[in-house]
Design an enzyme around this catalytic site. Structure first.
Site, PDB file in Angstrom:
ATOM      1  N   HIS A   1       0.820  -1.205   0.000  1.00 45.48           N
ATOM      2  CA  HIS A   1       0.000   0.000   0.000  1.00 45.48           C
ATOM      3  C   HIS A   1       0.855   1.256   0.000  1.00 45.48           C
ATOM      4  O   HIS A   1       0.506   2.255  -0.622  1.00 45.48           O
ATOM      5  CB  HIS A   1      -0.923  -0.005   1.227  1.00 45.48           C
ATOM      6  CG  HIS A   1      -2.214  -0.717   0.994  1.00 45.48           C
ATOM      7  ND1 HIS A   1      -2.992  -1.205   2.018  1.00 45.48           N
ATOM      8  CD2 HIS A   1      -2.875  -1.038  -0.149  1.00 45.48           C
ATOM      9  CE1 HIS A   1      -4.072  -1.775   1.518  1.00 45.48           C
ATOM     10  NE2 HIS A   1      -4.014  -1.692   0.211  1.00 45.48           N
TER      11      HIS A   1
ATOM     12  N   ARG B   1     -12.133   0.474  -9.477  1.00 48.48           N
ATOM     13  CA  ARG B   1     -12.310  -0.504  -8.397  1.00 48.48           C
ATOM     14  C   ARG B   1     -13.639  -0.209  -7.707  1.00 48.48           C
ATOM     15  O   ARG B   1     -13.853   0.900  -7.214  1.00 48.48           O
ATOM     16  CB  ARG B   1     -11.164  -0.418  -7.408  1.00 48.48           C
ATOM     17  CG  ARG B   1      -9.785  -0.661  -8.032  1.00 48.48           C
ATOM     18  CD  ARG B   1      -8.705  -0.548  -6.968  1.00 48.48           C
ATOM     19  NE  ARG B   1      -7.377  -0.773  -7.513  1.00 48.48           N
ATOM     20  CZ  ARG B   1      -6.590   0.181  -7.980  1.00 48.48           C
ATOM     21  NH1 ARG B   1      -7.004   1.437  -7.963  1.00 48.48           N
ATOM     22  NH2 ARG B   1      -5.400  -0.097  -8.473  1.00 48.48           N
TER      23      ARG B   1
ATOM     24  N   ARG C   1     -14.387  -2.509 -13.147  1.00 49.05           N
ATOM     25  CA  ARG C   1     -14.076  -3.879 -12.737  1.00 49.05           C
ATOM     26  C   ARG C   1     -15.143  -4.326 -11.750  1.00 49.05           C
ATOM     27  O   ARG C   1     -15.384  -3.662 -10.739  1.00 49.05           O
ATOM     28  CB  ARG C   1     -12.702  -3.951 -12.072  1.00 49.05           C
ATOM     29  CG  ARG C   1     -12.303  -5.388 -11.699  1.00 49.05           C
ATOM     30  CD  ARG C   1     -10.953  -5.450 -11.014  1.00 49.05           C
ATOM     31  NE  ARG C   1     -10.990  -4.860  -9.683  1.00 49.05           N
ATOM     32  CZ  ARG C   1      -9.912  -4.691  -8.913  1.00 49.05           C
ATOM     33  NH1 ARG C   1      -8.722  -5.050  -9.366  1.00 49.05           N
ATOM     34  NH2 ARG C   1     -10.011  -4.153  -7.715  1.00 49.05           N
TER      35      ARG C   1
ATOM     36  N   GLU D   1      -4.955 -12.097 -15.359  1.00 51.27           N
ATOM     37  CA  GLU D   1      -4.167 -12.042 -14.126  1.00 51.27           C
ATOM     38  C   GLU D   1      -3.512 -13.367 -13.784  1.00 51.27           C
ATOM     39  O   GLU D   1      -2.726 -13.434 -12.832  1.00 51.27           O
ATOM     40  CB  GLU D   1      -5.071 -11.622 -12.956  1.00 51.27           C
ATOM     41  CG  GLU D   1      -5.698 -10.254 -13.129  1.00 51.27           C
ATOM     42  CD  GLU D   1      -6.766  -9.975 -12.094  1.00 51.27           C
ATOM     43  OE1 GLU D   1      -6.482  -9.223 -11.150  1.00 51.27           O
ATOM     44  OE2 GLU D   1      -7.877 -10.540 -12.226  1.00 51.27           O
TER      45      GLU D   1
ATOM     46  N   ASN E   1       0.409  -7.014 -11.598  1.00 46.80           N
ATOM     47  CA  ASN E   1       0.815  -7.376 -10.236  1.00 46.80           C
ATOM     48  C   ASN E   1       0.514  -8.843  -9.949  1.00 46.80           C
ATOM     49  O   ASN E   1       1.382  -9.613  -9.525  1.00 46.80           O
ATOM     50  CB  ASN E   1       0.102  -6.497  -9.212  1.00 46.80           C
ATOM     51  CG  ASN E   1       0.446  -5.035  -9.366  1.00 46.80           C
ATOM     52  OD1 ASN E   1       1.351  -4.675 -10.103  1.00 46.80           O
ATOM     53  ND2 ASN E   1      -0.286  -4.181  -8.679  1.00 46.80           N
ATOM     54  N   ASP E   2      -0.733  -9.251 -10.150  1.00 46.42           N
ATOM     55  CA  ASP E   2      -1.102 -10.645  -9.904  1.00 46.42           C
ATOM     56  C   ASP E   2      -0.475 -11.581 -10.928  1.00 46.42           C
ATOM     57  O   ASP E   2      -0.049 -12.691 -10.593  1.00 46.42           O
ATOM     58  CB  ASP E   2      -2.622 -10.808  -9.915  1.00 46.42           C
ATOM     59  CG  ASP E   2      -3.239 -10.610  -8.545  1.00 46.42           C
ATOM     60  OD1 ASP E   2      -2.605 -10.993  -7.551  1.00 46.42           O
ATOM     61  OD2 ASP E   2      -4.342 -10.047  -8.461  1.00 46.42           O
TER      62      ASP E   2
ATOM     63  N   ARG F   1       3.763 -12.026  -3.406  1.00 47.43           N
ATOM     64  CA  ARG F   1       3.938 -10.589  -3.569  1.00 47.43           C
ATOM     65  C   ARG F   1       4.437  -9.912  -2.303  1.00 47.43           C
ATOM     66  O   ARG F   1       4.917  -8.781  -2.344  1.00 47.43           O
ATOM     67  CB  ARG F   1       2.602  -9.948  -3.979  1.00 47.43           C
ATOM     68  CG  ARG F   1       2.176 -10.269  -5.375  1.00 47.43           C
ATOM     69  CD  ARG F   1       0.727  -9.927  -5.625  1.00 47.43           C
ATOM     70  NE  ARG F   1       0.375  -8.574  -5.268  1.00 47.43           N
ATOM     71  CZ  ARG F   1      -0.829  -8.028  -5.464  1.00 47.43           C
ATOM     72  NH1 ARG F   1      -1.782  -8.764  -5.989  1.00 47.43           N
ATOM     73  NH2 ARG F   1      -1.071  -6.792  -5.133  1.00 47.43           N
TER      74      ARG F   1
ATOM     75  N   CYS G   1      -3.316  -2.506 -16.780  1.00 52.04           N
ATOM     76  CA  CYS G   1      -3.741  -1.660 -15.663  1.00 52.04           C
ATOM     77  C   CYS G   1      -2.991  -1.989 -14.381  1.00 52.04           C
ATOM     78  O   CYS G   1      -3.373  -1.535 -13.302  1.00 52.04           O
ATOM     79  CB  CYS G   1      -5.248  -1.781 -15.437  1.00 52.04           C
ATOM     80  SG  CYS G   1      -5.811  -3.454 -15.035  1.00 52.04           S
TER      81      CYS G   1
END
Length: 576
Positions: A200, A301, A337, A431, A454-455, A465, A502
């Site tokens: 974060h 989101r 999403r 993902e 990221n995923d 991660r 994204c």
């Protein structure tokens, strides 16, 4: 329980003859004196004897309530990523299981502050053992613990230093609630000992446009007042830099400021190929989000509508929220999403059962198998909002996409649901490697795809991660990850379907050029990253983007990929 120190590794360890090294987390560079975060509140050495366990339980739970309320207040004062992160923290402070554990400890004779500290420590161990998204929240829980303990002991709430001059903020770790309060006029850069590339803190630092280096071995030895040069692109921290380094960093920062101030308008390559530059967005002021110089939203989101509730939001509540946003982005694209929840982001009204590894369990689109009405109600609300905004002549071009889709059958099922609700453009997120490997088959079922790097990096490399000891495996420049992106890009080009990115990778200006060369037609990122990506992209033709992508694909490791692309990039692009 304190977060465990990362295992030393050559990629992030200190060099006795060079700068400290960590994870490049926020682009840009700065030179300023160090100001360190104060240590969190500590429990007294002697634990007092409890006379009234019920009173201790009440005090502990009241402290959590106070922390949750404070976080909600802060969330209401910010927008986008910051609001979403703070709302999630407030939800953690009200977690029923955490409160149950605290109550049991207090009723068993532990003082309120000790009950909070112990229960949070146990809960952190569970989060770290679960891995994935849940393990990333262990540091967030430490912040909640420290704030509640401060309330109970009557100590100052953890906060930022204020030396009276601009500074580089150095901390063991930086809580999201503190990160969102950073003033870029005072804080010139961030350096932390802990932290991973998708924490974060990193996401919020990028949303503020601050240079940042996290997971920096040796940061614990930086002292207040020492001058440091922070390079958020290279992931280095130079202690007591000489005059030449200071001049170079300051000149670079000024060039960056001037060049980015002049960067505006739609995304284009040097030869005019359009590349849509979009925002990653969450909860916040829709009018303020709409004022950014973007071509729309590439990732909306929607979890903020569902968090911290005993019951799901009604169709009417969702419709109202979406309508405001669609009006604010009239004439531009908004990609919604659908709810990304499940065992890794549990909702009280949508249980998914116990899972040994939530990162590999029921989440995203898979949740609709257990709770189908959550998805159908959300799609109904999105469609109704689009029509309501259109009736006023002020609607965005609305698209929807489902997270955590693995197979062509799932993609087709979601597209059918969306179109049945009256939504004309339906896509899915890529993902997991399974979706990338069969991207051509997915794209025959949907209108577009968007890659969540990221995923995808986590699942491709088999690397959690949250592990600061393995940052190189999660580097978005990893050639294996780029090869998967290339497969998706080629499928999009062959079938004439848009392919977006994204994930955090899109915010790296040089990597953004490579992504376009791999076939990306849109890039979505936090708003401060837009000008730099727009500028660097405009210095390369589409053919040059492809050439740089081929160089990256041919590299054996991320360091080599980054190096060969930088050496071959247009000199103007490197002035940032």
């Amino acid at each position: 329980m304190a977060q465990t120190e990362p295992v030393q590794n050559p990629a992030s360890g200190p060099d006795p003859e060079g700068p400290l090294r960590g994870i490049a987390a926020g682009p840009g560079a700065a030179v300023a004196p160090v100001a360190r975060m104060a240590d969190p509140p500590a429990l007294p050495a002697q634990e007092p004897v409890v006379d009234d366990p019920a009173a201790e339980e009440g005090a502990a739970l009241a402290a959590l309530d106070e922390v949750g309320a404070e976080l909600d207040t802060r969330a209401a004062d910010v927008e986008g990523e910051a609001a979403a992160v703070l709302s999630t923290l407030a939800l953690m402070a009200r977690d029923p299981d955490l409160r149950r554990q605290i109550g049991e400890l207090a009723r068993g004779g532990r003082p309120a502050a000790w009950a909070v500290h112990t229960a949070c420590g146990r809960y952190q161990e569970l989060l770290l053992a679960a891995g994935g998204y849940l393990a990333e929240r262990a540091a967030d829980l430490a912040d909640i613990r420290d704030r509640a303990v401060a309330v109970l002991l009557g100590l100052p709430m953890p906060g930022l230093p204020d030396p009276g001059h601009p500074y580089v903020l150095v901390a063991r770790d930086l809580a999201p609630a503190d990160t969102v309060r950073l003033d870029p006029a005072k804080v010139k850069a961030i350096v932390t000992r802990l932290g991973g590339p998708t924490s974060h803190t990193v996401i919020l630092a990028r949303s503020l446009g601050l240079p940042a280096v996290v997971g920096c071995s040796g940061a614990e030895h930086l002292v207040d007042g020492a001058t440091v040069a922070v390079d958020g692109d290279a992931g280095t921290v130079e202690v007591d830099p000489d005059a030449e380094i200071v001049e170079r960093i300051q000149g670079r920062a000024e060039r960056r400021r001037i060049l980015l101030a002049e960067s505006g308008g739609p995304g284009r390559t040097a030869d005019g190929v359009p590349i849509a530059l979009l925002l990653n967005a969450g909860e916040g002021d829709s009018d303020e989000a709409g004022a950014h110089d973007s071509e729309g939203i590439g990732l909306l989101r929607t979890e903020f509508l569902f968090l911290d509730r005993a019951e799901p939001p009604t169709v009417a509540e969702q419709t109202e929220a979406y309508t405001r946003l669609f009006r604010a982005f009239a004439g531009r694209v908004v990609t919604v999403r659908t709810l990304d929840a499940g065992s890794d982001k549990p909702l009280e009204f949508a249980p998914t059962g116990e899972e040994a590894n939530p990162a590999l369990g029921v989440r995203g689109f898979r949740t609709s198998k257990l709770h189908p009405r959550l998805l159908t109600d959300q799609l109904t609300a999105i469609s109704a909002a689009e029509h309501a905004a259109a009736a006023d002549g002020a609607s965005a071009r609305v698209r929807v996409m489902a997270p955590m889709v693995s197979t062509p059958a799932e993609a087709g099922e979601f597209a059918e649901l969306a179109r049945s609700a009256g939504i004309t453009e339906a896509g899915v997120m890529v993902e997991v490697p399974a979706a990338a490997l069969l991207a051509d088959r997915l794209l025959r079922r949907v209108d577009f795809v968007s890659i969540g790097t990221n995923d995808l990096a986590q699942y491709t490399m088999g690397a959690d991660r949250t592990l600061e000891s393995l940052p190189e495996l999660l580097d978005p420049w990893q050639p294996s990850l780029l090869h998967l992106l290339a497969k998706v890009g080629r499928a999009g080009e062959t079938l004439g379907r848009p392919v977006g990115v994204c994930g955090e990778a899109a915010a790296d200006p040089l990597l953004a050029v490579v992504l376009v060369g791999l076939g990306a037609t849109s890039l979505s990122m936090a708003s401060p990253a837009l000008p730099a990506v727009r500028y660097v992209l405009s210095r390369h033709s589409h053919a040059e983007c492809r050439r740089l992508a081929e160089l990256a694909l041919a590299a054996d490791d991320p360091e080599r990929a980054r190096k060969v692309v930088r050496e071959a990039a247009h000199p103007e692009a490197l002035r940032l």
